[in-house]
Design a protein around this motif. Structure first.
Motif, PDB file in Angstrom:
ATOM      1  N   LEU A 178       2.791 -19.590   6.193  1.00  0.00           N
ATOM      2  CA  LEU A 178       2.064 -19.797   4.940  1.00  0.00           C
ATOM      3  C   LEU A 178       1.682 -18.466   4.304  1.00  0.00           C
ATOM      4  O   LEU A 178       1.863 -18.260   3.093  1.00  0.00           O
ATOM      5  CB  LEU A 178       0.805 -20.626   5.209  1.00  0.00           C
ATOM      6  N   PHE A 179       1.176 -17.530   5.117  1.00  0.00           N
ATOM      7  CA  PHE A 179       0.817 -16.215   4.584  1.00  0.00           C
ATOM      8  C   PHE A 179       2.060 -15.465   4.100  1.00  0.00           C
ATOM      9  O   PHE A 179       2.015 -14.768   3.086  1.00  0.00           O
ATOM     10  CB  PHE A 179       0.090 -15.395   5.652  1.00  0.00           C
ATOM     11  N   ALA A 180       3.154 -15.595   4.855  1.00  0.00           N
ATOM     12  CA  ALA A 180       4.398 -14.938   4.438  1.00  0.00           C
ATOM     13  C   ALA A 180       4.872 -15.498   3.100  1.00  0.00           C
ATOM     14  O   ALA A 180       5.311 -14.745   2.218  1.00  0.00           O
ATOM     15  CB  ALA A 180       5.472 -15.125   5.506  1.00  0.00           C
ATOM     16  N   PHE A 181       4.773 -16.813   2.942  1.00  0.00           N
ATOM     17  CA  PHE A 181       5.155 -17.433   1.679  1.00  0.00           C
ATOM     18  C   PHE A 181       4.287 -16.896   0.539  1.00  0.00           C
ATOM     19  O   PHE A 181       4.781 -16.645  -0.570  1.00  0.00           O
ATOM     20  CB  PHE A 181       5.022 -18.956   1.768  1.00  0.00           C
ATOM     21  N   SER A 182       2.997 -16.706   0.802  1.00  0.00           N
ATOM     22  CA  SER A 182       2.090 -16.187  -0.229  1.00  0.00           C
ATOM     23  C   SER A 182       2.506 -14.788  -0.665  1.00  0.00           C
ATOM     24  O   SER A 182       2.517 -14.469  -1.863  1.00  0.00           O
ATOM     25  CB  SER A 182       0.653 -16.163   0.301  1.00  0.00           C
ATOM     26  N   LEU A 183       2.853 -13.924   0.307  1.00  0.00           N
ATOM     27  CA  LEU A 183       3.307 -12.582  -0.035  1.00  0.00           C
ATOM     28  C   LEU A 183       4.590 -12.626  -0.854  1.00  0.00           C
ATOM     29  O   LEU A 183       4.743 -11.894  -1.842  1.00  0.00           O
ATOM     30  CB  LEU A 183       3.540 -11.770   1.236  1.00  0.00           C
ATOM     31  N   LEU A 184       5.529 -13.479  -0.439  1.00  0.00           N
ATOM     32  CA  LEU A 184       6.805 -13.574  -1.144  1.00  0.00           C
ATOM     33  C   LEU A 184       6.613 -14.145  -2.545  1.00  0.00           C
ATOM     34  O   LEU A 184       7.237 -13.692  -3.511  1.00  0.00           O
ATOM     35  CB  LEU A 184       7.779 -14.448  -0.351  1.00  0.00           C
ATOM     36  N   PHE A 185       5.738 -15.155  -2.656  1.00  0.00           N
ATOM     37  CA  PHE A 185       5.492 -15.766  -3.964  1.00  0.00           C
ATOM     38  C   PHE A 185       4.851 -14.749  -4.911  1.00  0.00           C
ATOM     39  O   PHE A 185       5.218 -14.661  -6.087  1.00  0.00           O
ATOM     40  CB  PHE A 185       4.592 -16.983  -3.809  1.00  0.00           C
ATOM     41  N   MET A 186       3.888 -13.974  -4.381  1.00  0.00           N
ATOM     42  CA  MET A 186       3.242 -12.959  -5.199  1.00  0.00           C
ATOM     43  C   MET A 186       4.267 -11.935  -5.675  1.00  0.00           C
ATOM     44  O   MET A 186       4.304 -11.581  -6.867  1.00  0.00           O
ATOM     45  CB  MET A 186       2.135 -12.263  -4.415  1.00  0.00           C
ATOM     46  N   GLU A 226      11.538  -6.974   2.870  1.00  0.00           N
ATOM     47  CA  GLU A 226      10.405  -6.059   2.762  1.00  0.00           C
ATOM     48  C   GLU A 226      10.717  -4.910   1.809  1.00  0.00           C
ATOM     49  O   GLU A 226       9.859  -4.471   1.042  1.00  0.00           O
ATOM     50  CB  GLU A 226      10.029  -5.499   4.137  1.00  0.00           C
ATOM     51  N   GLY A 227      11.962  -4.437   1.828  1.00  0.00           N
ATOM     52  CA  GLY A 227      12.369  -3.393   0.898  1.00  0.00           C
ATOM     53  C   GLY A 227      12.268  -3.858  -0.550  1.00  0.00           C
ATOM     54  O   GLY A 227      11.872  -3.089  -1.437  1.00  0.00           O
ATOM     55  N   ILE A 228      12.617  -5.120  -0.800  1.00  0.00           N
ATOM     56  CA  ILE A 228      12.504  -5.681  -2.153  1.00  0.00           C
ATOM     57  C   ILE A 228      11.043  -5.730  -2.591  1.00  0.00           C
ATOM     58  O   ILE A 228      10.706  -5.386  -3.729  1.00  0.00           O
ATOM     59  CB  ILE A 228      13.155  -7.084  -2.210  1.00  0.00           C
ATOM     60  N   VAL A 229      10.162  -6.141  -1.673  1.00  0.00           N
ATOM     61  CA  VAL A 229       8.727  -6.160  -1.984  1.00  0.00           C
ATOM     62  C   VAL A 229       8.241  -4.748  -2.309  1.00  0.00           C
ATOM     63  O   VAL A 229       7.479  -4.535  -3.268  1.00  0.00           O
ATOM     64  CB  VAL A 229       7.924  -6.749  -0.806  1.00  0.00           C
ATOM     65  N   ALA A 230       8.691  -3.753  -1.520  1.00  0.00           N
ATOM     66  CA  ALA A 230       8.297  -2.368  -1.782  1.00  0.00           C
ATOM     67  C   ALA A 230       8.807  -1.898  -3.141  1.00  0.00           C
ATOM     68  O   ALA A 230       8.092  -1.189  -3.868  1.00  0.00           O
ATOM     69  CB  ALA A 230       8.824  -1.457  -0.675  1.00  0.00           C
ATOM     70  N   LEU A 231      10.037  -2.274  -3.483  1.00  0.00           N
ATOM     71  CA  LEU A 231      10.589  -1.916  -4.790  1.00  0.00           C
ATOM     72  C   LEU A 231       9.746  -2.479  -5.924  1.00  0.00           C
ATOM     73  O   LEU A 231       9.458  -1.794  -6.914  1.00  0.00           O
ATOM     74  CB  LEU A 231      12.015  -2.454  -4.931  1.00  0.00           C
ATOM     75  N   ILE A 232       9.365  -3.747  -5.789  1.00  0.00           N
ATOM     76  CA  ILE A 232       8.556  -4.399  -6.822  1.00  0.00           C
ATOM     77  C   ILE A 232       7.236  -3.663  -7.014  1.00  0.00           C
ATOM     78  O   ILE A 232       6.833  -3.346  -8.143  1.00  0.00           O
ATOM     79  CB  ILE A 232       8.310  -5.875  -6.463  1.00  0.00           C
ATOM     80  N   TRP A 233       6.571  -3.339  -5.897  1.00  0.00           N
ATOM     81  CA  TRP A 233       5.275  -2.669  -6.016  1.00  0.00           C
ATOM     82  C   TRP A 233       5.420  -1.204  -6.424  1.00  0.00           C
ATOM     83  O   TRP A 233       4.513  -0.640  -7.051  1.00  0.00           O
ATOM     84  CB  TRP A 233       4.485  -2.810  -4.721  1.00  0.00           C
ATOM     85  N   PHE A 272       0.822  -1.207   0.000  1.00  0.00           N
ATOM     86  CA  PHE A 272       0.000   0.000   0.000  1.00  0.00           C
ATOM     87  C   PHE A 272       0.859   1.261   0.000  1.00  0.00           C
ATOM     88  O   PHE A 272       0.548   2.243  -0.674  1.00  0.00           O
ATOM     89  CB  PHE A 272      -0.928   0.012   1.216  1.00  0.00           C
ATOM     90  N   GLY A 273       1.944   1.257   0.787  1.00  0.00           N
ATOM     91  CA  GLY A 273       2.815   2.429   0.845  1.00  0.00           C
ATOM     92  C   GLY A 273       3.424   2.748  -0.501  1.00  0.00           C
ATOM     93  O   GLY A 273       3.498   3.910  -0.913  1.00  0.00           O
ATOM     94  N   ALA A 274       3.859   1.697  -1.224  1.00  0.00           N
ATOM     95  CA  ALA A 274       4.450   1.907  -2.550  1.00  0.00           C
ATOM     96  C   ALA A 274       3.413   2.429  -3.538  1.00  0.00           C
ATOM     97  O   ALA A 274       3.716   3.293  -4.369  1.00  0.00           O
ATOM     98  CB  ALA A 274       5.056   0.599  -3.055  1.00  0.00           C
ATOM     99  N   ILE A 275       2.183   1.928  -3.448  1.00  0.00           N
ATOM    100  CA  ILE A 275       1.125   2.394  -4.349  1.00  0.00           C
ATOM    101  C   ILE A 275       0.777   3.852  -4.043  1.00  0.00           C
ATOM    102  O   ILE A 275       0.640   4.681  -4.955  1.00  0.00           O
ATOM    103  CB  ILE A 275      -0.118   1.497  -4.233  1.00  0.00           C
ATOM    104  N   MET A 276       0.648   4.174  -2.759  1.00  0.00           N
ATOM    105  CA  MET A 276       0.359   5.555  -2.376  1.00  0.00           C
ATOM    106  C   MET A 276       1.507   6.483  -2.743  1.00  0.00           C
ATOM    107  O   MET A 276       1.302   7.648  -3.086  1.00  0.00           O
ATOM    108  CB  MET A 276       0.093   5.630  -0.874  1.00  0.00           C
ATOM    109  N   GLY A 277       2.739   5.955  -2.681  1.00  0.00           N
ATOM    110  CA  GLY A 277       3.917   6.760  -2.981  1.00  0.00           C
ATOM    111  C   GLY A 277       4.214   6.882  -4.460  1.00  0.00           C
ATOM    112  O   GLY A 277       5.188   7.545  -4.841  1.00  0.00           O
TER     113      GLY A 277
END
Length: 487
Positions: free
Chosen positions: A185-193, A276-283, A67-72
């Motif tokens: 399991l939820f963490a894996f889902s976020l990482l996989f996405m 988490e920074g990598i996920v933010a970069l992707i989004w 959400f932060g990356a989308i808002m930013g």
């Protein structure tokens, strides 16, 4: 995409090089950790390292880096610079040292650590401040998933009640029952996405704004409030979880109570923040394509969304994941925008319970004493939620104050870590410089924002004054502290 690729490499190198430097500064050893010394079968439990990493990542991430990356996105690719530098030199350092300092102090929560190094008065203020922040986290992470579930079926309040019931159960149970079993399991889902989206980006190599062509606020022309939406300080408040977040310092002690060896601190705490920074970069890149790509495929959808970011950000997630990842993407999007905020909410309440219990010195093994703390917290959250629902802009208002409070908490954490490092005769610059920067960001935002004093140009001057006061305070304290030592 070149800016994205360089930023990705920089984050990996940051973990390998600067992360190792910060680890050497702290100096982990083979001493017995609280997970072993204070094992109670409830909050102090040795867990496998991979599971701790996954839980830590989910606890600190949730949908924050998405959400932060989308808002930013309105700030353009300048967000890359903040995510990379903020994550390496501020956020990951902040998370690692706060987790390790908790481990060195018998698994102490953040207010206890603040009190030990910044004094009893600061501890009392930050105790209330931290618990209120955690209640806000739980509240904002109830309404958003409830609204999304409402779009599938059922009443919003029905979903709110269901989520709160889950909160009560998860907060009360031992950490290895629900959190230890379901969260990975939820963490894996976020990482996989995130991984699937990164593969898509590299395969299609979309045309998105680059740093050397768009180093400015790309949304400035359409923003009505130039002060609140200026790159400084708004970017550093909006994009928090992908760079630095004070909320993380309330979560690191949860996992500090489950780590068997101090030497696993860097991959768990520093590594989770880099991830988490990598996920933010992707989004951030996905959002750049979404808003500014040629063509921009979803801009009309966002223009039509009038209910605020809590509607538009999930809309972007669902649209992108469905279009790019198909049926699997839809499932992952649901896990990302529904399960992740819920899990962040319940660990927020768990942290709040432990902080209050530590303050009141209440043994948390009896269920009655857990309820004694949890019930008032949940009642406060429900009252806040009712106000939020009854006010048209209630969600955005609470989120904006949460964003500032979140970063303000990082300021106190960084100053706590700076004092600790100085007293241990270690390299305090690793937290001192981020502390000064975030002090300036938070004070300036408070002065210029329309949600606070709205002072315009004067607010920037007052922000500089706050920076000067912080430097003077530090110099005076340093002289007194080491003057006593040398006598």
């Amino acid at each position: 995409m070149i800016s994205f690729s360089l930023s990705l490499v920089a984050l990996v190198l940051g973990y390998l090089l600067y992360g190792r430097f910060v680890e050497r500064v702290f100096g982990p050893d083979d001493r017995v950790t609280p997970a072993v010394a204070k094992a109670d079968g409830l909050d102090y439990i040795v867990l496998p390292n991979w599971k701790i990493f996954m839980i830590q990542f989910l606890n600190i991430a949730g949908t924050g880096p998405i959400f932060g990356a989308i808002m930013g996105a309105k700030f353009g690719p300048v967000a890359y610079i903040w995510i990379v530098l903020g994550c390496i030199f501020a956020g990951a350092t902040h998370d690692y040292l706060s987790g390790m300092l908790s481990m060195r102090n018998e698994g102490a929560g953040l207010p206890q650590l603040i009190g030990k190094f910044l004094g009893k008065t600061t501890k009392s203020v930050m105790l209330v401040f931290t618990v209120l922040l955690l209640i806000m986290v739980g509240t904002v992470f109830v309404y958003s998933p409830a609204e999304i579930l409402h779009s599938i079926g059922g009443d919003t309040m029905m979903w709110v009640c269901i989520i709160f019931c889950y909160y009560i159960i998860a907060t009360m149970l031992p950490i290895d029952k629900i959190i230890g079993k379901v969260y990975p399991l939820f963490a894996f889902s976020l990482l996989f996405m995130a991984g699937a989206l990164m593969v898509w980006l590299f395969l299609h190599w979309p045309t998105v704004p680059e740093l050397w062509t768009h180093l400015y606020n790309m949304g400035a022309a359409t923003e009505p409030d130039k002060w609140s939406d200026a790159i400084f300080p708004a970017l550093f408040i909006t994009v928090a979880c992908g760079a630095i977040s004070g909320f993380h310092a309330t979560q690191s002690p949860l996992m500090a109570r489950c780590v068997k060896s101090e030497k696993m601190g860097r991959p768990i705490f520093y590594g989770a923040m880099i991830t988490e920074g990598i996920v933010a970069l992707i989004w951030a890149t996905v959002s750049a394509w979404f808003f500014y790509g040629n063509p921009a495929p979803g801009y009309e959808l966002i223009e039509a969304a009038t209910a605020g970011f809590h509607t538009s950000a999930p809309a972007v997630v669902n649209l992108v994941c469905n279009d790019w990842l198909g049926v699997a993407g839809a499932i992952l999007a649901m896990l990302g925008v529904v399960a992740a905020p819920i899990t962040s909410g319940d660990t927020a309440f768990r942290s709040g319970r432990l902080i209050v219990a530590e303050w009141l010195k209440l043994d948390q093994r009896p269920i009655a004493k857990r309820l004694m703390i949890c019930i008032p917290m949940f009642l406060c959250s429900i009252a806040m939620l009712v106000w939020q629902i009854e006010n048209p802009d209630g969600f955005n208002t609470i989120w904006q104050y949460f964003g500032w409070s979140n970063q303000a908490l990082s300021v106190f954490t960084l100053w706590t870590l700076t004092v600790y490092l100085l007293r241990e005769r270690k390299c305090f610059w690793v937290t001192f410089i981020p502390a000064l920067f975030m002090t300036t960001v938070c004070s300036t935002w408070l002065f210029v924002s329309k949600q606070a004093f709205c002072l315009g140009d004067m607010g920037y001057g007052l922000g500089i004054v706050c920076l000067g006061v912080a430097v003077i305070w530090f110099v005076v304290w340093h002289h007194k502290e080491f003057g006593k030592t040398n006598k």
